[in-house]
Scaffold this motif. Structure first.
Motif, PDB file in Angstrom:
ATOM      1  N   ARG A 282     -54.086 -52.316   5.443  1.00 36.73           N
ATOM      2  CA  ARG A 282     -55.239 -53.182   5.710  1.00 36.73           C
ATOM      3  C   ARG A 282     -56.105 -53.222   4.463  1.00 36.73           C
ATOM      4  N   THR A 283     -56.314 -54.441   3.960  1.00 38.19           N
ATOM      5  CA  THR A 283     -57.122 -54.655   2.762  1.00 38.19           C
ATOM      6  C   THR A 283     -58.259 -55.609   3.089  1.00 38.19           C
ATOM      7  N   TYR A 284     -59.441 -55.284   2.600  1.00 35.77           N
ATOM      8  CA  TYR A 284     -60.604 -56.155   2.759  1.00 35.77           C
ATOM      9  C   TYR A 284     -60.952 -56.753   1.406  1.00 35.77           C
TER      10      TYR A 284
ATOM     11  N   ALA B  77     -58.093 -50.275   2.468  1.00 36.20           N
ATOM     12  CA  ALA B  77     -58.530 -49.282   3.450  1.00 36.20           C
ATOM     13  C   ALA B  77     -57.379 -48.436   3.969  1.00 36.20           C
TER      14      ALA B  77
ATOM     15  N   GLY C 219     -60.652 -44.355   5.597  1.00 37.29           N
ATOM     16  CA  GLY C 219     -59.862 -45.283   6.410  1.00 37.29           C
ATOM     17  C   GLY C 219     -59.835 -44.955   7.885  1.00 37.29           C
TER      18      GLY C 219
ATOM     19  N   THR D  21     -62.098 -45.278  10.445  1.00 41.61           N
ATOM     20  CA  THR D  21     -62.567 -46.324  11.359  1.00 41.61           C
ATOM     21  C   THR D  21     -61.633 -47.524  11.339  1.00 41.61           C
ATOM     22  N   THR D  22     -61.151 -47.898  10.168  1.00 45.68           N
ATOM     23  CA  THR D  22     -60.188 -49.000  10.078  1.00 45.68           C
ATOM     24  C   THR D  22     -58.949 -48.703  10.911  1.00 45.68           C
TER      25      THR D  22
ATOM     26  N   ASN E 203     -59.709 -49.022  14.577  1.00 43.88           N
ATOM     27  CA  ASN E 203     -59.831 -50.433  14.954  1.00 43.88           C
ATOM     28  C   ASN E 203     -58.469 -51.096  15.131  1.00 43.88           C
ATOM     29  N   LEU E 204     -57.506 -50.719  14.304  1.00 40.87           N
ATOM     30  CA  LEU E 204     -56.156 -51.280  14.435  1.00 40.87           C
ATOM     31  C   LEU E 204     -55.484 -50.752  15.699  1.00 40.87           C
TER      32      LEU E 204
ATOM     33  N   ASP F  17     -58.836 -55.038  15.465  1.00 38.76           N
ATOM     34  CA  ASP F  17     -58.486 -55.669  14.200  1.00 38.76           C
ATOM     35  C   ASP F  17     -56.961 -55.683  14.107  1.00 38.76           C
TER      36      ASP F  17
ATOM     37  N   ASP G 107     -64.770 -42.680  17.872  1.00 44.57           N
ATOM     38  CA  ASP G 107     -65.097 -42.735  16.442  1.00 44.57           C
ATOM     39  C   ASP G 107     -66.355 -41.917  16.182  1.00 44.57           C
TER      40      ASP G 107
ATOM     41  N   GLY H 239     -56.890 -43.976   2.411  1.00 42.33           N
ATOM     42  CA  GLY H 239     -56.022 -44.846   3.191  1.00 42.33           C
ATOM     43  C   GLY H 239     -54.609 -44.358   3.402  1.00 42.33           C
TER      44      GLY H 239
END
Length: 257
Positions: free
Chosen positions: A20-22, A31, A54, A56-57, A60-61, A66, A177, A228
């Motif tokens: 996952r990249t922002y 991330a 990473g 929280t990311t 979320n996945l 996300d 989280d 990440g």
């Protein structure tokens, strides 16, 4: 689609090569970089790592909030990213419970009403809903606080209400989280002990992000994220819940704190 059409998979969460990249170009933030892991049914798995690692990311996945740029994640055999929006909402509502650092309670509602909100969304009959709310508030040690609003409760009590609410629809997976991030050390430990107890008593699988070393000792496994990437997977040696819900040898009691 669920695994095996009715068969029960041993793994509740299967993540494979998650990226996952922002952003893009020189300002891109990577991330997650190829994260893979599994979480067995009945496990309490902790995610540790510094801010920006990473965590929280990843949550979320896993929670379907996300979608990954590459790779897959399956929850009870289902890939959230492959679902339509309505199906994804149903997955989060019916099979996943969320606990956040900020509690997220509705200020004008009582503790009992907050716990009942997810069941109202599912149109659970009032009598069944009220019985479930009563059971859950008792489970988290707040049977005598049903009529109090969030502002009348301590931080630890508010987080207990949030945990009860997350369990309202009998989720298969609980995602938390930094659930103790706003609490003092003793209260945070009590809340983490409570999470461990409800994982056993409610037959739930849990993925919990925390940076507190003391809380990590209560997990069955600890996954460490750095920049990440999963850098370690430490089995703590605690068995998942026994089929009869006793929590294995000796059972697990809900903490009184």
């Amino acid at each position: 689609m669920r695994v095996g059409e009715g068969a029960v998979a041993e793994d509740m969460v299967v993540a494979d090569g998650l990226h996952r990249t922002y952003g893009s170009g020189q300002t891109a933030v990577h991330a997650l970089r190829g994260v893979s892991f599994t979480v067995r049914r009945g496990e309490l798995v902790a995610l540790k790592g510094r801010s920006g690692s990473g965590k929280t990311t990843l949550l979320n996945l896993v929670g379907g909030l996300d979608a990954p740029d590459a790779g897959t994640v399956r929850i009870d055999g289902t890939d959230p990213a492959a679902l339509g929006e309505e199906e994804r909402l149903a997955l989060r509502r019916d099979r996943i419970g969320f606990v956040f650092q900020s509690f997220g309670l509705i200020p004008i509602l009582t503790a009992a009403e907050n716990v009942g909100v997810p069941m109202r969304l599912r149109k659970v009959p009032a009598r069944e809903r009220e019985a479930r709310v009563e059971l859950l508030l008792s489970l988290v040690g707040l049977a005598g606080h049903a009529a109090q609003r969030p502002t009348e409760l301590s931080g630890g009590q508010q987080q207990r209400v949030a945990i009860a609410r997350a369990l309202a629809n009998r989720p298969l997976l609980l995602i938390a989280d930094e659930p103790t991030g706003q609490l003092d050390a003793d209260t945070g430990l009590a809340v983490m002990e409570l999470l461990r107890a409800v994982v056993r008593s409610e037959h739930v699988t849990a993925l919990v992000a925390t940076h507190d070393p003391q809380l990590l000792t209560l997990a069955d496994r600890v996954l460490e994220l750095r920049d990440g990437v999963v850098t370690s997977d430490d089995a703590r040696g605690t068995a998942p819940a026994a089929p009869d819900g006793s929590g294995g040898p000796g059972g697990v009691k809900t903490p009184s704190r």
